[in-house]
Write a protein that holds these residues in place. Structure first.
Motif, PDB file in Angstrom:
ATOM      1  N   MET A  32       0.823  -1.202   0.000  1.00 50.99           N
ATOM      2  CA  MET A  32       0.000   0.000   0.000  1.00 50.99           C
ATOM      3  C   MET A  32       0.861   1.256   0.000  1.00 50.99           C
ATOM      4  O   MET A  32       0.722   2.133  -0.819  1.00 50.99           O
ATOM      5  N   VAL A  33       1.744   1.322   0.926  1.00 52.57           N
ATOM      6  CA  VAL A  33       2.539   2.536   1.047  1.00 52.57           C
ATOM      7  C   VAL A  33       3.631   2.546  -0.019  1.00 52.57           C
ATOM      8  O   VAL A  33       4.303   1.560  -0.242  1.00 52.57           O
ATOM      9  N   ALA A  34       3.748   3.673  -0.630  1.00 49.34           N
ATOM     10  CA  ALA A  34       4.779   3.803  -1.639  1.00 49.34           C
ATOM     11  C   ALA A  34       6.139   3.586  -0.991  1.00 49.34           C
ATOM     12  O   ALA A  34       6.354   3.942   0.161  1.00 49.34           O
ATOM     13  N   VAL A  35       6.993   2.983  -1.704  1.00 43.69           N
ATOM     14  CA  VAL A  35       8.306   2.683  -1.147  1.00 43.69           C
ATOM     15  C   VAL A  35       9.186   3.928  -1.179  1.00 43.69           C
ATOM     16  O   VAL A  35       9.507   4.453  -2.232  1.00 43.69           O
ATOM     17  N   HIS A  36       9.494   4.388  -0.036  1.00 41.98           N
ATOM     18  CA  HIS A  36      10.376   5.539   0.053  1.00 41.98           C
ATOM     19  C   HIS A  36      11.386   5.253   1.143  1.00 41.98           C
ATOM     20  O   HIS A  36      11.090   4.536   2.091  1.00 41.98           O
ATOM     21  N   GLU A  37      12.523   5.832   1.004  1.00 38.46           N
ATOM     22  CA  GLU A  37      13.487   5.729   2.080  1.00 38.46           C
ATOM     23  C   GLU A  37      13.078   6.782   3.091  1.00 38.46           C
ATOM     24  O   GLU A  37      13.129   7.968   2.820  1.00 38.46           O
ATOM     25  N   VAL A  38      12.605   6.337   4.261  1.00 40.06           N
ATOM     26  CA  VAL A  38      12.106   7.324   5.198  1.00 40.06           C
ATOM     27  C   VAL A  38      12.980   7.479   6.433  1.00 40.06           C
ATOM     28  O   VAL A  38      12.836   8.422   7.190  1.00 40.06           O
ATOM     29  N   SER A  39      13.888   6.539   6.618  1.00 41.72           N
ATOM     30  CA  SER A  39      14.592   6.524   7.889  1.00 41.72           C
ATOM     31  C   SER A  39      15.358   7.809   8.199  1.00 41.72           C
ATOM     32  O   SER A  39      15.390   8.240   9.338  1.00 41.72           O
ATOM     33  N   ASP A  40      15.935   8.427   7.174  1.00 43.57           N
ATOM     34  CA  ASP A  40      16.711   9.633   7.472  1.00 43.57           C
ATOM     35  C   ASP A  40      16.006  10.890   6.987  1.00 43.57           C
ATOM     36  O   ASP A  40      16.621  11.917   6.773  1.00 43.57           O
ATOM     37  N   THR A  41      14.706  10.781   6.811  1.00 42.41           N
ATOM     38  CA  THR A  41      13.936  11.928   6.357  1.00 42.41           C
ATOM     39  C   THR A  41      13.280  12.567   7.574  1.00 42.41           C
ATOM     40  O   THR A  41      12.749  11.862   8.418  1.00 42.41           O
ATOM     41  N   ASP A  42      13.312  13.881   7.664  1.00 43.41           N
ATOM     42  CA  ASP A  42      12.661  14.476   8.831  1.00 43.41           C
ATOM     43  C   ASP A  42      11.146  14.514   8.638  1.00 43.41           C
ATOM     44  O   ASP A  42      10.634  14.324   7.531  1.00 43.41           O
ATOM     45  N   ASP A  43      10.441  14.740   9.724  1.00 46.98           N
ATOM     46  CA  ASP A  43       8.972  14.703   9.698  1.00 46.98           C
ATOM     47  C   ASP A  43       8.393  15.692   8.691  1.00 46.98           C
ATOM     48  O   ASP A  43       7.443  15.397   7.983  1.00 46.98           O
ATOM     49  N   SER A  44       9.008  16.866   8.677  1.00 40.51           N
ATOM     50  CA  SER A  44       8.497  17.913   7.806  1.00 40.51           C
ATOM     51  C   SER A  44       8.528  17.475   6.338  1.00 40.51           C
ATOM     52  O   SER A  44       7.570  17.681   5.592  1.00 40.51           O
ATOM     53  N   THR A  45       9.622  16.839   5.944  1.00 40.02           N
ATOM     54  CA  THR A  45       9.745  16.360   4.568  1.00 40.02           C
ATOM     55  C   THR A  45       8.710  15.267   4.294  1.00 40.02           C
ATOM     56  O   THR A  45       8.071  15.247   3.244  1.00 40.02           O
ATOM     57  N   LEU A  46       8.552  14.402   5.279  1.00 41.78           N
ATOM     58  CA  LEU A  46       7.558  13.339   5.144  1.00 41.78           C
ATOM     59  C   LEU A  46       6.161  13.895   4.930  1.00 41.78           C
ATOM     60  O   LEU A  46       5.409  13.432   4.076  1.00 41.78           O
ATOM     61  N   ILE A  47       5.835  14.888   5.727  1.00 41.79           N
ATOM     62  CA  ILE A  47       4.497  15.487   5.619  1.00 41.79           C
ATOM     63  C   ILE A  47       4.328  16.153   4.258  1.00 41.79           C
ATOM     64  O   ILE A  47       3.293  16.031   3.617  1.00 41.79           O
ATOM     65  N   GLY A  48       5.377  16.818   3.825  1.00 40.90           N
ATOM     66  CA  GLY A  48       5.326  17.444   2.500  1.00 40.90           C
ATOM     67  C   GLY A  48       5.094  16.403   1.415  1.00 40.90           C
ATOM     68  O   GLY A  48       4.268  16.571   0.521  1.00 40.90           O
ATOM     69  N   ARG A  49       5.771  15.299   1.547  1.00 40.66           N
ATOM     70  CA  ARG A  49       5.629  14.237   0.562  1.00 40.66           C
ATOM     71  C   ARG A  49       4.217  13.655   0.577  1.00 40.66           C
ATOM     72  O   ARG A  49       3.662  13.293  -0.449  1.00 40.66           O
ATOM     73  N   SER A  50       3.644  13.601   1.766  1.00 40.50           N
ATOM     74  CA  SER A  50       2.317  12.987   1.888  1.00 40.50           C
ATOM     75  C   SER A  50       1.217  13.800   1.213  1.00 40.50           C
ATOM     76  O   SER A  50       0.111  13.323   1.031  1.00 40.50           O
ATOM     77  N   LEU A  51       1.528  15.039   0.849  1.00 37.49           N
ATOM     78  CA  LEU A  51       0.514  15.831   0.139  1.00 37.49           C
ATOM     79  C   LEU A  51       0.249  15.201  -1.222  1.00 37.49           C
ATOM     80  O   LEU A  51      -0.868  15.186  -1.706  1.00 37.49           O
ATOM     81  N   ASP A  52       1.297  14.706  -1.829  1.00 33.33           N
ATOM     82  CA  ASP A  52       1.146  14.066  -3.132  1.00 33.33           C
ATOM     83  C   ASP A  52       0.948  12.565  -3.002  1.00 33.33           C
ATOM     84  O   ASP A  52       0.396  11.930  -3.881  1.00 33.33           O
ATOM     85  N   ASP A  53       1.460  12.032  -1.922  1.00 32.13           N
ATOM     86  CA  ASP A  53       1.438  10.587  -1.736  1.00 32.13           C
ATOM     87  C   ASP A  53       0.896  10.310  -0.336  1.00 32.13           C
ATOM     88  O   ASP A  53       1.651  10.066   0.600  1.00 32.13           O
ATOM     89  N   PRO A  54      -0.425  10.408  -0.200  1.00 32.38           N
ATOM     90  CA  PRO A  54      -1.060  10.341   1.132  1.00 32.38           C
ATOM     91  C   PRO A  54      -0.637   9.147   1.974  1.00 32.38           C
ATOM     92  O   PRO A  54      -0.478   9.258   3.179  1.00 32.38           O
ATOM     93  N   GLU A  55      -0.443   8.035   1.314  1.00 28.48           N
ATOM     94  CA  GLU A  55      -0.164   6.841   2.089  1.00 28.48           C
ATOM     95  C   GLU A  55       1.198   6.890   2.791  1.00 28.48           C
ATOM     96  O   GLU A  55       1.441   6.172   3.752  1.00 28.48           O
ATOM     97  N   SER A  56       2.056   7.761   2.319  1.00 33.77           N
ATOM     98  CA  SER A  56       3.363   7.856   2.975  1.00 33.77           C
ATOM     99  C   SER A  56       3.235   8.473   4.366  1.00 33.77           C
ATOM    100  O   SER A  56       4.174   8.464   5.154  1.00 33.77           O
ATOM    101  N   PHE A  57       2.052   9.005   4.669  1.00 39.05           N
ATOM    102  CA  PHE A  57       1.833   9.578   6.002  1.00 39.05           C
ATOM    103  C   PHE A  57       1.934   8.487   7.070  1.00 39.05           C
ATOM    104  O   PHE A  57       2.209   8.770   8.240  1.00 39.05           O
ATOM    105  N   ALA A  58       1.748   7.256   6.644  1.00 36.70           N
ATOM    106  CA  ALA A  58       1.833   6.136   7.600  1.00 36.70           C
ATOM    107  C   ALA A  58       3.210   6.090   8.261  1.00 36.70           C
ATOM    108  O   ALA A  58       3.344   5.613   9.395  1.00 36.70           O
ATOM    109  N   ALA A  59       4.221   6.585   7.576  1.00 40.45           N
ATOM    110  CA  ALA A  59       5.566   6.579   8.159  1.00 40.45           C
ATOM    111  C   ALA A  59       5.616   7.457   9.410  1.00 40.45           C
ATOM    112  O   ALA A  59       6.352   7.190  10.361  1.00 40.45           O
TER     113      ALA A  59
END
Lengths: 197, 410
Positions: free
Chosen positions: A1-28
């Motif tokens: 379900m969740v798009a495969v992204h390298e999230v381990s070294d991504t800060d929350d802010s970047t993750l949230i920004g990404r989730s605008l286009d890719d909602p499922e990445s919010f699960a991270a």
């Protein structure tokens, strides 16, 4: 379900920004902070309610993600702010059945009509004298005190969580100290055993 | 830590870890929410708001109408395209306890992600049926079936857009703090000025206030049924929003023409199309005005919907495997979770909390201010009495004749 992204070294802010286009990445973000938010919710509301509340916090956060201030790399203050609101919502629900907490603190079991009282649940998990002290505080003071005492947020982060300037947090904390000191009395701090359910 | 607070720090309750089952459930719910029509159009959040793939519950898809049996009221939805709007949308007189069923077809822009992380886009299409309680006192039902996606204008259809989406079935919580049921809507002001004020009541934050008012108006009329007086007030109120332009003969995705009220945003003209006579919302249309801003050729269609029918039904169809709805802050505890004797809500009858008058549920806003008005923007205002709408068996007692028991896939 969740798009495969390298999230381990991504800060929350970047993750949230990404989730605008890719909602499922919010699960991270959930994976990262759910345990911590759950811990806070459980302290305030008890373990059962905390499970629901934690889910709600992330749903609300998800829906609000477009409004996240992305200059903050760490989303925890924001999440705690939402958690505090969700907790407050439970509290408002129960407010008409007030006095439950005070009665709890007086070691009297509350009647079934107010068994869902959030105040009581919080109080029940505390030593009676702390519970009693909490009754002397208003809701905003209680939120601030427990946010500062039960999470590792800095004052500045607590200010973000509560949506007020850090100066306001500092002045409130000052008043709070005075109130708490008076409420706790300091006479026989360990005279009462922790009450355990 | 300050000495005064040390006792509280030391006295913090020991708490059990987040139970893995509950944690997984919460995560799943979040993913469902993310999945449900929540792909933000390429244009960004504003576009989504404008086209109403809303945070709350709207969605909407429509159906292959042909061959669909009539509802319990005998209001057949099958028919020819020659019907007039008044026939599509007769004046209804819903009664408390009943449900309003709105069927629609939607097409909105979607961004998906390829395995390599590169975003791709396409136009995703759905057919929606949404049942909403007339008086807001029972959960509704939302059924979405995916329709064949279309390529983004000027592009190929990406492979990942072709995967068939499973039918989506969810209860729709009736949140007392965010009502859009008929009882509530029919009490809205029929005066355009006051209706217009309503569109401006939310703090726009860093957004353009007129843009937000236009969004609020769209929210109000999308997948809802309002009495005629309110529909007329809404129409006039939208017309009075700065930047809104009226256009005649604009077609919805079902090919019906109406009068459109549109506003440009992010390089796209967003139009709400109304029936000229009844002022019923026919559908929406998004047309590119600025290729660069919209990421599609000028004149191309990036959103197109049609509300196909509005009917009143007495009961919800009986379906299994319906997802819960976590839209309200207080959701009923799922049956499989640990029974919480004293703390959490046990399943309640759907007609309201037993210990308080039902009129309490009619309040729209909390009867006391939130503690920190400045933070109110971080959460939808909620009333002080929690919903207890538990989707119970009572709601799903009968299948209307002709109701498909298996949703057509893809």
């Amino acid at each position: 379900m969740v798009a495969v992204h390298e999230v381990s070294d991504t800060d929350d802010s970047t993750l949230i920004g990404r989730s605008l286009d890719d909602p499922e990445s919010f699960a991270a973000l959930f994976d990262r902070h759910a345990d911590e938010i759950h811990r806070y919710a459980a302290r305030r509301l008890g373990p059962e309610t905390a499970e629901d509340v934690t889910g709600e916090v992330f749903l609300v956060a998800f829906r609000r993600r477009a409004r996240y201030d992305r200059t903050w790399p760490d989303a925890r203050p924001w999440l705690y702010g939402i958690a505090t609101k969700v907790v407050a919502q439970h509290r408002r629900t129960e407010r008409r059945r007030n006095h439950a907490m005070a009665r709890m603190a007086g070691a009297e079991r509350p009647g079934s009509f107010d068994e869902r009282s959030v105040e009581r649940v919080t109080a029940e998990q505390l030593q009676p004298r702390l519970a009693r002290a909490l009754t002397r505080l208003n809701a905003a003071e209680r939120d601030l005190l427990l946010l500062v005492a039960w999470t590792d947020l800095t004052y500045e982060e607590a200010a973000i969580a509560l949506g007020v300037p850090v100066g306001t947090v500092r002045s409130r904390l000052h008043r709070l100290r005075v109130k708490v000191r008076r409420a706790l009395g300091g006479n026989h701090p360990f005279a009462e055993e922790p009450q355990d359910g | 830590m300050d000495d005064e607070f040390k006792d509280f720090v030391d006295g913090r309750p020991a708490v059990p870890p987040y139970r893995p089952e509950a944690r997984a459930q919460a995560r799943e719910r979040l993913l469902r929410e993310a999945h449900r029509g929540f792909r933000l159009p390429r244009l960004g959040w504003q576009a989504v708001a404008a086209f109403g793939v809303t945070v709350t519950l709207v969605g909407g898809v429509a159906v292959a109408l042909a061959g669909q049996g009539g509802g319990p009221e005998g209001t057949s939805t099958a028919g020819t395209v020659n019907r007039t709007a008044a026939q599509y949308f007769p004046e209804l007189h819903p009664k408390p306890g009943q449900f309003i069923l709105i069927e629609s077809d939607t097409m909105y822009g979607a961004t998906a992600g390829r395995a390599d992380g590169e975003p791709t886009r396409h136009l995703y299409r759905t057919h929606r049926k949404i049942y909403q309680s007339v008086d807001g006192r029972a959960p509704g039902l939302l059924l979405i079936d995916g329709l064949e996606p279309k390529p983004w204008p000027g592009e190929e259809l990406p492979a990942d857009a072709r995967r068939a989406e499973p039918p989506f079935r969810s209860w729709v919580a009736s949140c007392p703090g965010r009502r859009d049921d008929y009882s509530y809507l029919s009490a809205l002001p029929a005066d355009p000025k006051r209706m217009r004020e309503r569109f401006y009541q939310d703090d726009p934050g860093d957004r353009n206030a007129d843009e937000m008012a236009f969004d609020a108006a769209g929210e109000l009329v999308r997948e809802t049924y309002l009495p005629k007086a309110q529909r007329e007030a809404v129409f006039e109120a939208i017309k009075a929003i700065p930047g809104v332009e009226e256009a005649q003969g604009v077609q919805d995705s079902a090919g019906r023409s109406g009068v459109a009220l549109g506003r440009p945003m992010s390089g796209t003209l967003h139009q709400l199309i109304f029936d000229p006579e009844t002022r019923t919302l026919l559908g929406e249309r998004g047309t590119v005005l600025d290729a660069k801003a919209a990421g599609a050729p000028v004149g191309s269609l990036v959103a197109h919907t049609a509300e196909l029918s509005v009917t009143v039904v007495d009961k919800l169809p009986e379906l299994s495997d319906v997802d819960g709805d976590g839209s309200c802050v207080q959701e009923p505890v799922p049956a499989e979770s640990t029974p919480p004797p004293a703390v959490t809500a046990t399943p309640q009858p759907d007609d309201g909390p037993v210990d308080e008058p039902s009129e309490a549920r009619r309040r729209v806003l909390p009867d006391e201010p939130v503690d920190e008005p400045s933070t109110a923007a971080t959460m939808t205002p909620q009333p002080d009495d929690g919903p207890v709408d538990e989707p119970s068996e009572a709601h799903s007692t009968q299948v209307p004749a002709g109701w498909p028991t298996d949703s057509p896939s893809g």
